[in-house]
Each structure stands twice: as C-alpha cells, then as structure tokens.
Motif scaffolding. Structure first.
Motif, mmCIF file in Angstrom:
data_model
loop_
_atom_site.group_PDB
_atom_site.id
_atom_site.type_symbol
_atom_site.label_atom_id
_atom_site.label_comp_id
_atom_site.label_asym_id
_atom_site.label_seq_id
_atom_site.Cartn_x
_atom_site.Cartn_y
_atom_site.Cartn_z
ATOM 1 N N ASN A 63 0.810 -1.225 0.000
ATOM 2 C CA ASN A 63 0.000 0.000 0.000
ATOM 3 C C ASN A 63 0.842 1.273 0.000
ATOM 4 O OD1 ASN A 63 -2.534 -1.279 0.053
ATOM 5 N ND2 ASN A 63 -2.333 -1.648 2.252
ATOM 6 N N TYR A 64 2.139 1.105 -0.027
ATOM 7 C CA TYR A 64 3.061 2.241 0.069
ATOM 8 C C TYR A 64 2.862 3.186 -1.110
ATOM 9 C CZ TYR A 64 7.614 4.604 0.530
ATOM 10 O OH TYR A 64 8.620 5.522 0.664
ATOM 11 N N ARG A 65 2.578 4.428 -0.824
ATOM 12 C CA ARG A 65 2.290 5.394 -1.892
ATOM 13 C C ARG A 65 3.533 5.762 -2.681
ATOM 14 N NH1 ARG A 65 -2.684 7.205 -1.820
ATOM 15 N NH2 ARG A 65 -3.949 6.932 0.062
ATOM 16 N N GLY A 66 4.683 5.595 -2.085
ATOM 17 C CA GLY A 66 5.920 5.920 -2.787
ATOM 18 C C GLY A 66 6.028 5.211 -4.134
ATOM 19 N N PHE A 67 5.376 4.063 -4.262
ATOM 20 C CA PHE A 67 5.450 3.325 -5.517
ATOM 21 C C PHE A 67 4.558 3.901 -6.608
ATOM 22 C CE2 PHE A 67 6.400 -0.556 -2.780
ATOM 23 C CZ PHE A 67 7.750 -0.434 -2.997
ATOM 24 N N GLU A 68 3.466 4.503 -6.191
ATOM 25 C CA GLU A 68 2.399 4.755 -7.154
ATOM 26 C C GLU A 68 2.830 5.508 -8.408
ATOM 27 O OE1 GLU A 68 -0.957 6.324 -5.024
ATOM 28 O OE2 GLU A 68 -1.195 4.450 -3.924
ATOM 29 N N HIS A 69 3.660 6.531 -8.218
ATOM 30 C CA HIS A 69 4.010 7.330 -9.392
ATOM 31 C C HIS A 69 5.357 6.937 -9.976
ATOM 32 C CE1 HIS A 69 0.609 9.658 -8.179
ATOM 33 N NE2 HIS A 69 1.159 9.847 -6.988
ATOM 34 N N GLU A 70 5.826 5.803 -9.554
ATOM 35 C CA GLU A 70 7.177 5.452 -9.943
ATOM 36 C C GLU A 70 7.195 4.289 -10.914
ATOM 37 O OE1 GLU A 70 9.565 7.401 -8.816
ATOM 38 O OE2 GLU A 70 8.256 8.512 -7.470
ATOM 39 N N CYS A 71 8.376 3.827 -11.209
ATOM 40 C CA CYS A 71 8.513 2.733 -12.167
ATOM 41 C C CYS A 71 8.419 1.376 -11.483
ATOM 42 C CB CYS A 71 9.824 2.872 -12.892
ATOM 43 S SG CYS A 71 11.225 2.562 -11.865
ATOM 44 N N PHE A 72 8.211 1.384 -10.163
ATOM 45 C CA PHE A 72 8.060 0.117 -9.450
ATOM 46 C C PHE A 72 6.587 -0.144 -9.190
ATOM 47 C CE2 PHE A 72 12.238 1.787 -8.243
ATOM 48 C CZ PHE A 72 13.032 0.745 -8.683
ATOM 49 N N GLN A 73 6.160 -1.341 -9.540
ATOM 50 C CA GLN A 73 4.742 -1.632 -9.438
ATOM 51 C C GLN A 73 4.547 -2.973 -8.735
ATOM 52 O OE1 GLN A 73 2.942 -1.499 -13.289
ATOM 53 N NE2 GLN A 73 0.942 -2.120 -12.496
ATOM 54 N N VAL A 74 3.799 -2.951 -7.656
ATOM 55 C CA VAL A 74 3.522 -4.211 -6.956
ATOM 56 C C VAL A 74 2.477 -4.972 -7.757
ATOM 57 C CG1 VAL A 74 2.655 -5.288 -4.863
ATOM 58 C CG2 VAL A 74 4.089 -3.245 -4.716
ATOM 59 N N ALA A 75 2.873 -6.146 -8.262
ATOM 60 C CA ALA A 75 1.997 -6.899 -9.168
ATOM 61 C C ALA A 75 1.360 -8.104 -8.490
ATOM 62 C CB ALA A 75 2.785 -7.362 -10.388
ATOM 63 N N ALA A 76 1.933 -8.552 -7.375
ATOM 64 C CA ALA A 76 1.347 -9.710 -6.701
ATOM 65 C C ALA A 76 1.829 -9.801 -5.264
ATOM 66 C CB ALA A 76 1.702 -10.999 -7.439
ATOM 67 N N LEU A 77 0.988 -10.431 -4.439
ATOM 68 C CA LEU A 77 1.326 -10.733 -3.052
ATOM 69 C C LEU A 77 1.215 -12.232 -2.864
ATOM 70 C CD1 LEU A 77 -0.778 -7.844 -1.612
ATOM 71 C CD2 LEU A 77 1.519 -8.306 -0.755
ATOM 72 N N PHE A 78 2.037 -12.762 -1.949
ATOM 73 C CA PHE A 78 2.004 -14.206 -1.695
ATOM 74 C C PHE A 78 2.043 -14.456 -0.194
ATOM 75 C CE2 PHE A 78 4.069 -13.450 -5.736
ATOM 76 C CZ PHE A 78 3.402 -14.322 -6.587
ATOM 77 N N ASP A 79 1.369 -15.515 0.214
ATOM 78 C CA ASP A 79 1.440 -15.929 1.612
ATOM 79 C C ASP A 79 1.124 -17.419 1.669
ATOM 80 O OD1 ASP A 79 1.244 -13.883 4.351
ATOM 81 O OD2 ASP A 79 1.017 -16.050 4.610
ATOM 82 N N LYS A 80 1.444 -18.037 2.807
ATOM 83 C CA LYS A 80 1.107 -19.451 2.914
ATOM 84 C C LYS A 80 -0.105 -19.681 3.822
ATOM 85 C CE LYS A 80 4.373 -20.628 6.619
ATOM 86 N NZ LYS A 80 5.545 -21.430 7.004
ATOM 87 N N GLU A 81 -0.497 -18.617 4.552
ATOM 88 C CA GLU A 81 -1.644 -18.732 5.448
ATOM 89 C C GLU A 81 -2.950 -18.662 4.664
ATOM 90 O OE1 GLU A 81 -1.762 -19.290 8.682
ATOM 91 O OE2 GLU A 81 0.428 -19.442 8.722
ATOM 92 N N ALA A 82 -3.788 -19.674 4.836
ATOM 93 C CA ALA A 82 -5.074 -19.697 4.124
ATOM 94 C C ALA A 82 -5.898 -18.447 4.445
ATOM 95 C CB ALA A 82 -5.857 -20.947 4.510
ATOM 96 N N SER A 83 -5.789 -17.990 5.706
ATOM 97 C CA SER A 83 -6.618 -16.852 6.122
ATOM 98 C C SER A 83 -6.302 -15.565 5.357
ATOM 99 C CB SER A 83 -6.428 -16.603 7.615
ATOM 100 O OG SER A 83 -5.068 -16.314 7.875
ATOM 101 N N ARG A 84 -5.135 -15.515 4.751
ATOM 102 C CA ARG A 84 -4.747 -14.274 4.058
ATOM 103 C C ARG A 84 -5.000 -14.316 2.557
ATOM 104 N NH1 ARG A 84 0.978 -13.485 7.236
ATOM 105 N NH2 ARG A 84 0.151 -12.432 9.067
ATOM 106 N N LEU A 85 -5.301 -15.480 2.044
ATOM 107 C CA LEU A 85 -5.471 -15.612 0.590
ATOM 108 C C LEU A 85 -6.696 -14.826 0.150
ATOM 109 C CD1 LEU A 85 -4.666 -19.412 0.135
ATOM 110 C CD2 LEU A 85 -3.120 -17.449 0.279
ATOM 111 N N GLY A 86 -6.557 -14.146 -0.982
ATOM 112 C CA GLY A 86 -7.687 -13.411 -1.517
ATOM 113 C C GLY A 86 -7.814 -11.987 -1.008
ATOM 114 N N ILE A 87 -7.128 -11.677 0.095
ATOM 115 C CA ILE A 87 -7.067 -10.284 0.546
ATOM 116 C C ILE A 87 -6.495 -9.449 -0.596
ATOM 117 C CG2 ILE A 87 -5.854 -8.694 2.125
ATOM 118 C CD1 ILE A 87 -5.825 -10.844 4.213
ATOM 119 N N THR A 88 -6.941 -8.200 -0.719
ATOM 120 C CA THR A 88 -6.350 -7.343 -1.751
ATOM 121 C C THR A 88 -5.769 -6.086 -1.135
ATOM 122 O OG1 THR A 88 -8.414 -6.166 -2.173
ATOM 123 C CG2 THR A 88 -7.977 -8.119 -3.529
ATOM 124 N N SER A 89 -4.741 -5.557 -1.778
ATOM 125 C CA SER A 89 -4.176 -4.273 -1.351
ATOM 126 C C SER A 89 -5.128 -3.162 -1.786
ATOM 127 C CB SER A 89 -2.816 -4.057 -1.993
ATOM 128 O OG SER A 89 -2.971 -3.708 -3.350
#
Lengths: 217, 217
Positions: free
Chosen positions: B100-126
């Motif tokens: 969710n870091y805003r520093g990325f938004e206007h830059e050339c770095f783009q968060v394209a995916a998140l990963f976790d192994k905990e079932a409870s976190r799957l499907g959460i979105t930024s």
DNA sequence: AATTGTGAATTCCTTCACAGCC
DNA sequence: GGCTGTGAAGGAATTCACAATT
C-alpha cells in the motif's frame, strides 16, 4: 578497551555476531572460535577478532570464546540490556506495521506511543494497545513515557519537520524511513532506511546484469 | 564510460543526486554545478563529479550540468526508465504496508502480486487491488505477471526458504526485510534492509553518547 | 572566470600473518 | 596444537588539487 573511534561497520557487525551466537546458544553450543563462526556464517575470522577487541579481550587463546559470556558482552555493548522506548510518528500503513511488528515483542525495544496529525487516526490503537496521539502532544508524551528513540514514518515532505519536532522534544535517536536525508543537531543519532535507494539500486543491477563474469584463474 | 567495477556506494549516491535534481527541476532550475549541488544538499563536489564520470561526461567545463539532461541520464543509468514489477512474499503487516506504500504509485516500481502461505490471508487485496496468492502459485504468477523483483516480508525462520523459492521462480533481484543474511545464487541481486541492525546501532550510540565520557572498566 | 574530469594523496576498512598465550 | 589479539600490508573509498576546457 581502546579509545579509538569505532566505525559504524563494526557496530553493525556486532549485531550480526550476536545473532549468530544466539543461534549457537539455542542449539546448545557453549564454546566457539572466530574460525568456527566465520565458517558457519560466512564471515571473516580476523575481522571478528578485530571487531571484538575494540571492546575488550573476550577470548581465551588456544580455546576460543565462551558463547554465553560473549553474548552477554555484546548485549551490553549494544545497550540491549536496557529497555529503549520508541515513539513512532506517522500512523499510516508503515507506522502501524512497525507498531505491530512482532520482532519488537521479545526484545528490549518497546513501542510506547504513536503520533499523527490526521484527526481520523487519533485514538486508533496498535495490536498491543498503543494509542495514536496528536503530534502536538509529542513533547508531553515523550517526557511522560520516557521515549528515547523516534521513528519517522511520514511522507518525505514532512520528514524534516518531524525530525525537528522530535529533536525539540528531547529525543536522542531517530530512525527515518522517509526518502530524504534530514539535518539533525549533533548529539542526535540519525539513521535512515531508504526504501527508494534500495529499490533503485536493485533496478540498476537488473539493468546491467552480467556484472559478474566468470572469475579468472 | 569506464569498464571499472562500480561500487554500491556510488550507485546509492546516484539515487540521491537524482532526487536533488528532481527538487531543482521542480523549482525551475535548469543548470547546476557539482559545487552548487554539494552546498545545497551537503554533499562533496569532487565525489559527485567522480561518481558521474563512471558513466559518462555529462557536464560542460566552465558551465556545469544541465538539470534535465542529467536527470534523464541518471534515470536511464538506474533503469528507472523501465517498469519493474514486484512480488511481495508475506502478506502480514509489513507486506501489506509495502503493497500500500504510496511511494510506488508514481514510480517505475509496481507491486503486481502478493504471496502468503496462510489460508486466512489468501484473496485479501491491497488498496490498489493486488490480490494475495498462495505461495505455491509463485512460479506461475511470477512468469505470468513478468515479476522481476521479489520482496521478502516473512519472519526470519522462513526467509531462506522464500529466497530459494523466489530464486527458483526465476526472479533476478530480492529485497529482504528479514533479519537474516540469506544465501543466494550468483546472478540474483540481494539487498537486505535489516531493522534489527538499525535499532541496535541506535541503541549502541545511545549508550555511549558523547565520546567525552568513557565508562570506567 | 568558472567548472569539469582526473591522477595523486589521504583516509578508512579489511585481510594477512605471526607473536604470544593457553 | 590451536586460537586470540594485533601490527603491518593491502585494498577501497573519499577528498584534494590542478590541468584541461569552454
């Protein structure tokens, strides 16, 4: 114990040595040597010895170092035998993530307060129950809670102002996460963790990958 | 342009110079010099010149540097003229804060995916709609999303395993937030941001603050 | 006149290699 | 024999200082 100026590189390595020793202690090892440490953790044995001797003679020639003793020494040298109370300025994503960071829980660093200037964030609490104060209460809360380390987790535009206010409040060390290099009074320790620099550095090495050709004979 | 090995210190400073130039450009300055930069931003002018000449001769003797041109050069050198897609492993507080870091938004770095192994976190979105995948989908998602930078935001115990899996998945650069020093294959760029070392370093300088009063033995 | 680009000098950090000790 | 502590050597990074250039 020398009176020589000790480099930050050395201090950072002491943290690493301490971690290695904690691992050894956890697996029941009672004695080690600079060579053993160097091999297991990919360090340089001479450097370990040199770093340690800035602070004392902790080893026994022919034998090595006692793990428990050396841990105790490093803990003391690094000031980890005392509690350090932390105040985080900026209760956005990063500030709250730091406040909820489990790495602190069992350690000597304790988040004692959060600060923000947004009315919407006041009163929010971290998982451990630390509440968000208005930044105008900084001086009072820092004094009351005996906070010694300030964390700057605000946007770049506000970082210098926050550093100034932290300094005014009497804090002695600041960890800055904003991508700026703030000015500080001498006497206030400042350390900046600059995410932008790290990403840009990775980007550079991505571009010209192939840096590491095969090693010549 | 030299073929000499360029130090990471130099690369990190290029990021700083670029920031300074961005500030100057934003306030309408079109030309500057190493001295002017050094004074305004507390740098060393010889170092600026030396750093830049590893990559080319960007200045004009007697005149200085054109701000727009030099920015463009630094952007290109650092690879900031391209998009770099990021995958974050660990969707806990830190991972989500980074996503969710805003520093990325206007830059050339783009968060394209998140990963976790905990079932409870799957499907959460930024905030920006990036979804948390199961870590077992890493290879597939990295390939499909053309992710080149992996971020390790998991506990220390799991960091080496995550680094290995990222490496397997074909990623070329890793930013590690876990307080460990993972091993990597040559060819994979690794950078560690170690919070624990930073706090412990501040703790050290708190303890012996003021080199004037050495503690008795 | 002003500023770059750079060899030389300096400072700082790391590694070597061995005397000294257990 | 084995390991520490350390002076000396080696290597890296920074800063100086000036010739070259516009």
């Amino acid at each position: 114990m020398k009176t020589e100026k000790i480099s930050e590189f050395t201090i950072n390595r002491l943290s690493i040595y301490l971690r290695c020793l904690n691992l050894l202690a956890a697996s029941g090892v009672t004695t080690t040597s600079s060579q053993a440490l160097a091999e297991q953790f990919q360090l340089n044995s001479a450097q370990i010895r040199k770093d340690l001797t800035y602070f004392g003679e902790f080893g026994v020639r022919g034998v090595g170092y006692n793990v428990t003793e050396l841990r105790a020494h490093l803990n003391e040298i690094l000031g980890l035998d005392r509690q350090h109370r932390i105040g985080i300025v900026g209760a956005g994503n990063l500030g709250m993530a730091l406040a909820n960071y489990r790495g602190f829980e069992h350690e000597c660093f304790q988040v004692a307060a959060l600060f923000d200037k947004e009315a919407s964030r006041l009163g929010i609490t971290s998982r451990s129950g630390v509440v968000v104060h208005h930044i105008d209460e900084l001086d009072e809360v820092v004094a009351r809670q005996r906070i010694v380390i300030g964390v700057v987790a605000v946007p770049a535009e506000n970082a210098q102002e926050v550093v100034d206010r932290l300094t005014e409040s009497g804090i002695s060390a600041i960890l800055n996460f904003a991508p700026v290099r703030p000015n500080t009074r001498p006497g206030v320790q400042l350390k900046t963790m600059d995410l932008a620099i790290s990403f840009e550095s990775l980007s550079y090495f991505l571009s010209d990958s192939g840096q590491d050709g095969p090693t010549p004979p």
